[in-house]
Structures are given as structure tokens and as C-alpha cells.
Design a protein around this motif. Sequence first.
Motif, short mmCIF file in Angstrom:
data_model
loop_
_atom_site.label_atom_id
_atom_site.label_comp_id
_atom_site.label_asym_id
_atom_site.label_seq_id
_atom_site.Cartn_x
_atom_site.Cartn_y
_atom_site.Cartn_z
N ILE A 16 3.15 -1.56 54.20
CA ILE A 16 2.19 -1.68 56.05
C ILE A 16 1.70 -2.82 56.61
N THR A 19 4.35 -6.31 55.96
CA THR A 19 4.61 -5.71 57.37
C THR A 19 3.92 -6.18 58.74
N LEU A 20 3.02 -5.94 58.71
CA LEU A 20 2.15 -6.18 59.61
C LEU A 20 1.61 -7.28 59.79
N ILE A 30 7.99 -0.40 62.37
CA ILE A 30 7.30 -0.55 61.22
C ILE A 30 8.41 -0.44 59.87
N ARG A 33 11.41 -1.91 59.92
CA ARG A 33 11.75 -2.88 59.09
C ARG A 33 11.66 -2.70 57.85
#
Lengths: 114, 263
Positions: A16, A19-20, A30, A33
Motif C-alpha cells: 500500500i 503504491t501510494l 489501490i 493498482r
Amino acid sequence: MPQPTDLLQGTLDLLILRTLTLEPMHGWGIAQRIQQVSKNVFQIGQGSLYPALHRLEYKGWIQAEWRASDNNRKAKYYSLTQTGRGQLETEVESWDRLAGAVAAILNNGKGAPC
Amino acid sequence: MLRELLSRFRFFLAGRDHGQIDEEFQFHIDQQREANIQAGMSAAEANRQAAIAFGGFQRTREQCREQFPRYWLETLLQDVRYALRGFRRNPAFSITVVFTLMLGIGSTTAVFSVIDRILFRSLPYGDSSRLVSVGLTAPIEPQEFALGGSYYVWQDNQKPFVSLTSETGVEPCDLTENGPARLNCAHAEANFLPTLGVVPILGRNFVANEDRPNGPKAAILTYALWLNRYRSDPGVVGKPITIDGQTREIVGVLPRDFEMPRL
């Protein structure tokens, strides 16, 4: 298609956070992705995604903000905080160490016998 | 680090808005439905698949709330409320429980406060394992005693003990000077405190000269008397004190935790 893999606790946090780093995203984004980038290996169940997001938010690694989404609906966008960036580095380091250790054990014996 | 603490503190106070979680989940399901429709599903099927993909709505909501410490507090409050309602529903039972606890705690405390001194606390003296009480016993006096003349003969000739000492037992006495008061006094020999391994915190112990019948009159104060009457004045040593009309010199002060030996 490979079977979805159970995520180690903590790995999801890492995914996470990573991804952010690209841009603020909402929960669904999220999950999508991570699924796309991992070529469907990781299918994040909402049952673990949202608790994880809320946990990270509580820890102050990510922050949430309500704003309009692409299709003009109100959505909760998560973005990385400064603390989160630092944490990501630590998590990546420890992941590398773990992965390296596992790889070393798996490869042991393939080369010269002990 | 500071940010993390602040964030935690904020969430602790504010908790989590139920509606927001629902809205967030609904958005997720809607997104999934849109994606399903674009993948060519019928509206109804897209809805169904989105709901299936999302899984347990309620369960996920609970799990999200569990991430915050407030959740823990809330469940605790719920449990307490539930317990209190249970008590109110069944007052006879509650009263019995309270009464039983009352008696149980009360009696245990009472018994233990006695037992504690007798069984568990070591004697407040220097080498308590080598202390014994010796003397005559009689039905009227459970504590060993000795009679004057024979005691001194015994003390002079005894071999088994390193030191043999005596005191007269604590009895009421009067402080007959400015601000009279009722006190508890005991007469003790000069070797009394050393035998117990007790050293005065101020001044000195009695000396052999003060043991003799017409020797100088001396007194050692308890810590409590020193504290209450003399305001812990370190200059008290050497001052006179009149007890039962007889003036004595204060020569020392006992330690705070000193206790007269009682059986």
C-alpha cells in the motif's frame, strides 16, 4: 491464472505504501493498482485492504481526504505522509533482507553441496 | 514520530465516523460495478458480482473500527453497561454478591493485617533470628517475666546468651510540664537497644552509669513524640523532660520504625 497468494501480515502495508508513492488514491484504486502491477498474483480482499488502510492512517503513515473522484463522486483519497515515506524505506529494507534470506535458503544445496 | 503520536491522539479522541466508512465502502462497490458493466455484464449481474467481490460489509466495517483504540474502550463500556443492567435485573442476586464480597474482603483484610505481623514480617530488629524471649511464665502474664533480684544474678552469671537484657513493659505515664500529656513509658537497661540491634537516630543510647539505682535520669524519645511535640528539633538532645514529676535529660531519639518487643 496463478492462485491468489495469501499476503504475509505487514507485506500488505508495504504494498500500500509503495503504491501510494505515485499519487493519492482511493481504496478501490489501490486494490486495482496492486492487482494490475502484480499481474493478478495479489488480489487484495476488501476485508484486509480497508482495515489496513485505517490502521496505517491511525499510525499516521498515510492521511485521508475526501474529494471528488474521476466520475465526480465523493471518494476518500489516501496519500503518503512524511512519516509514511520514512516508514516505506524501512519496510523496503527489511523486505529485501527477508527476501534475500529466503532466497539464500532456497538456493542452498543447488550449487556446491555442503 | 511526533506526527504519529499526534495522529494517534486525534483518533483516540475523535474515533471513527461510521457513516464515512460506509460511504467509502459504497464507493468501492460502485466502482467495481462500473468496471463490471464496462466488462459487459448486465446491470443486475454487475451489482451482484460487485457485492460478492466486496464480501462481508459488516465484518469489514468492524475490522476497520478495530484498528482504533477507541474500539477497545467502546466494547469495554458496552460490557460494563451490560453487567450493570444484569445487576439491576436481579437485585437479590446483586445484593448477595456485594454482601459476600464485602464480608470476604473485610475479613481477609482484618485477618491478614494481624497475620502479616505475626507470620510474614521479620522482626524490626538487627539480628532477629538470634533473639529469644526468656523468663518465667504464669497464667496471669503470658509474656515471660523475671523477678528483680534473681534477674541480676542470672544476668551476671548466664553463659548461653551473648547478651541478656530486660525492660519493664510499657505502662502509662504522664508528661508533667508545659502542655501535659499522657504517654507510654518503659524502663529499659543500657544494653536493651544494643541487644535488639537498634541505634537511636539522634543522640545516644543509655550508658551503664544511668542503669544504677541513683544514677543520672535519662530518657529516650520515640520518633512520634519527637515529631509531634518537638517538631523534629535536632537540638532536643540534652533538654530536660519531666515525667511523673521527675526531671530527666533527653539523651536520644528512637528510629521511626522502632517497636517494643511484644509476643
